[in-house]
Each structure stands twice: as structure tokens, then as C-alpha cells.
Design a protein around this motif. Structure first.
Motif, PDB file in Angstrom:
ATOM      1  N   LEU A 235     -13.126  -3.183  -2.442  1.00  0.00           N
ATOM      2  CA  LEU A 235     -13.220  -3.426  -1.002  1.00  0.00           C
ATOM      3  C   LEU A 235     -14.439  -4.290  -0.673  1.00  0.00           C
ATOM      4  O   LEU A 235     -14.345  -5.231   0.121  1.00  0.00           O
TER       5      LEU A 235
ATOM      6  N   TYR B  22      -0.492   5.272  -0.558  1.00  0.00           N
ATOM      7  CA  TYR B  22      -0.478   6.276   0.513  1.00  0.00           C
ATOM      8  C   TYR B  22       0.301   7.513   0.079  1.00  0.00           C
ATOM      9  O   TYR B  22      -0.139   8.645   0.296  1.00  0.00           O
TER      10      TYR B  22
ATOM     11  N   HIS C  64      -8.700   5.450   0.754  1.00  0.00           N
ATOM     12  CA  HIS C  64      -8.564   4.007   0.965  1.00  0.00           C
ATOM     13  C   HIS C  64      -7.713   3.479  -0.184  1.00  0.00           C
ATOM     14  O   HIS C  64      -7.906   3.895  -1.326  1.00  0.00           O
TER      15      HIS C  64
ATOM     16  N   ALA D 260      -7.278   7.706   6.366  1.00  0.00           N
ATOM     17  CA  ALA D 260      -7.274   6.476   5.578  1.00  0.00           C
ATOM     18  C   ALA D 260      -8.233   5.469   6.201  1.00  0.00           C
ATOM     19  O   ALA D 260      -8.082   5.112   7.369  1.00  0.00           O
ATOM     20  N   GLY D 261      -9.222   5.048   5.437  1.00  0.00           N
ATOM     21  CA  GLY D 261     -10.185   4.076   5.930  1.00  0.00           C
ATOM     22  C   GLY D 261     -11.021   4.577   7.089  1.00  0.00           C
ATOM     23  O   GLY D 261     -11.640   3.793   7.794  1.00  0.00           O
TER      24      GLY D 261
ATOM     25  N   ARG E 159     -19.216   6.384   1.443  1.00  0.00           N
ATOM     26  CA  ARG E 159     -18.185   6.850   0.505  1.00  0.00           C
ATOM     27  C   ARG E 159     -18.716   7.043  -0.903  1.00  0.00           C
ATOM     28  O   ARG E 159     -18.013   7.579  -1.751  1.00  0.00           O
TER      29      ARG E 159
ATOM     30  N   ASP F  42       0.793  -1.233   0.000  1.00  0.00           N
ATOM     31  CA  ASP F  42       0.000   0.000   0.000  1.00  0.00           C
ATOM     32  C   ASP F  42       0.827   1.286   0.000  1.00  0.00           C
ATOM     33  O   ASP F  42       0.278   2.370  -0.169  1.00  0.00           O
TER      34      ASP F  42
ATOM     35  N   ARG G 275      -7.892   2.655  -5.920  1.00  0.00           N
ATOM     36  CA  ARG G 275      -7.874   3.654  -4.850  1.00  0.00           C
ATOM     37  C   ARG G 275      -9.216   4.356  -4.738  1.00  0.00           C
ATOM     38  O   ARG G 275      -9.999   4.427  -5.694  1.00  0.00           O
TER      39      ARG G 275
ATOM     40  N   ARG H 196     -14.148   1.352  -3.671  1.00  0.00           N
ATOM     41  CA  ARG H 196     -15.322   0.801  -2.992  1.00  0.00           C
ATOM     42  C   ARG H 196     -15.698  -0.580  -3.509  1.00  0.00           C
ATOM     43  O   ARG H 196     -15.996  -1.480  -2.729  1.00  0.00           O
TER      44      ARG H 196
END
Length: 199
Positions: free
Chosen positions: A151, A30, A144, A114-115, A165, A26, A190, A148
């Protein structure tokens, strides 16, 4: 995943020791998300819900040695993992709930989360608290490292339109809590929503 603070603590406490090992790739995501914040040397930034502090190194690189980097999390085990990873050298770690930050009004230039959004017990109120600690025209990044849909698939769920989101949900939520959505990206690789503090 629950948004109850006690359950959030329990969930992350049980996973803190191997959290970084579960998501080893990740780092570039980031770094790219931090870059989108547009931080300047000497800036002041909070990583809200910092977990093991994966955003702290790129945040420190962005603001330089004269800047201020804070990482706040309500789970002691996650902060301990950040210390074991040496990330406390990139920012000051705070055991704090983002619903009641021990910071003065307007103290920061930006907040990185983040998250974070799916773990807020009272999203509008909690986002309002993040707006409180940021100067006018300060920036918020909700991030994130996967989108979406990816995830939801990872967790064996269907993507639903009531997801906080989702842009139609997020934009009015931010507006009601003192932010104005300026950029929205939701791709497999992302999720990144940028907002500016209104007023």
C-alpha cells in the motif's frame, strides 16, 4: 489520506462512482477475510466504513438469511454506489459515523473494517465505540486487500514504524480500547488483524 471526517467524505465522494472499477480483483481477499471472522448462521455483523459494500455479500453468505448484516458509512455517495451495485440486498445500509453508531450496546457478534483504521479521527476512542456495540468475546477484523508495504508503494510513500497498522502500534491501541489482538498478518497480498472484545 486525512482522518478528518469532512475531508474523508470529500475524498470518497469524489471517487465513489468508479471505486469498484479501480479495484476489480479484491473479491477473493474480502471473502477470505470475512471467513477469518468465524461468523455463524444467524450472526449479527457490522461492516464499519463499508464504502460501496464490497464485504456485504460474503458477510451475508456467512450469516445466512436469518443473520443481520449492517453496513455503515459516513459518505452518502459511497452508500449510493453500494445501492447501484445491488449490495443493499445483502445488508441494511446506514449513513453513520463509526464514532457514534446508532446501535445498542452489545448488539453485534462482530465488526469488519476494511481500510478503516487509517481514516479514524480518534482511533482509540473510535475503536472503543466499536467494542461497545459488540458482545463480550465478539470479534473485530481490521482488513486491507493489500499489505502495508504494498500500500505504501502504491502511494509512493515509505513504510514507517508509526503506521497505526504496524503490530507494535496496533496491539496497544486495541488493548487501550477494549480489544485483545489475537491474530496479525501483514503480507503483500493482504493485511488482516483479528481482535476479540476483552471483558
Amino acid at each position: 489520506m486525512s482522518d478528518d471526517p469532512t475531508r474523508v467524505q470529500e475524498f470518497f465522494s469524489a471517487r465513489a462512482a468508479d471505486w469498484d472499477a479501480r479495484f476489480p480483483d479484491d473479491g477473493p481477499a474480502y471473502a477470505a477475510a470475512v471467513s477469518a471472522l468465524g461468523l455463524r448462521r444467524g450472526g449479527r455483523v457490522l461492516d464499519a466504513g463499508c464504502g460501496t459494500g464490497r464485504a456485504l455479500p460474503p458477510l451475508r453468505a456467512a450469516v445466512g438469511p436469518s443473520g443481520t448484516v449492517l453496513g455503515a458509512d459516513l459518505t452518502p455517495a459511497m452508500l449510493a454506489a453500494a445501492v447501484r451495485a445491488g449490495r443493499d440486498g445483502d445488508g441494511q445500509l446506514l449513513l453513520a459515523d463509526v464514532s457514534r453508531l446508532p446501535l445498542r450496546t452489545g448488539a453485534l457478534d462482530a465488526v469488519f473494517g476494511a481500510g478503516l483504521i487509517s481514516h479514524l479521527p480518534h482511533p482509540e476512542e473510535n475503536l472503543r465505540e466499536l467494542a461497545r456495540v459488540v458482545r463480550p468475546d465478539g470479534v473485530l477484523a481490521l482488513f486491507h486487500p493489500i499489505g502495508r508495504a504494498a500500500l505504501a508503494a502504491r502511494h509512493g510513500r515509505q513504510l514507517t514504524p508509526d503506521d497505526l497498522r504496524a503490530e507494535p502500534q496496533l496491539s496497544p491501541l486495541l488493548a487501550g480500547s477494549g480489544w485483545r489482538l489475537t491474530s496479525y498478518v501483514d503480507e503483500d497480498t493482504r493485511f488482516l488483524a483479528l481482535a476479540v472484545r476483552a471483558g
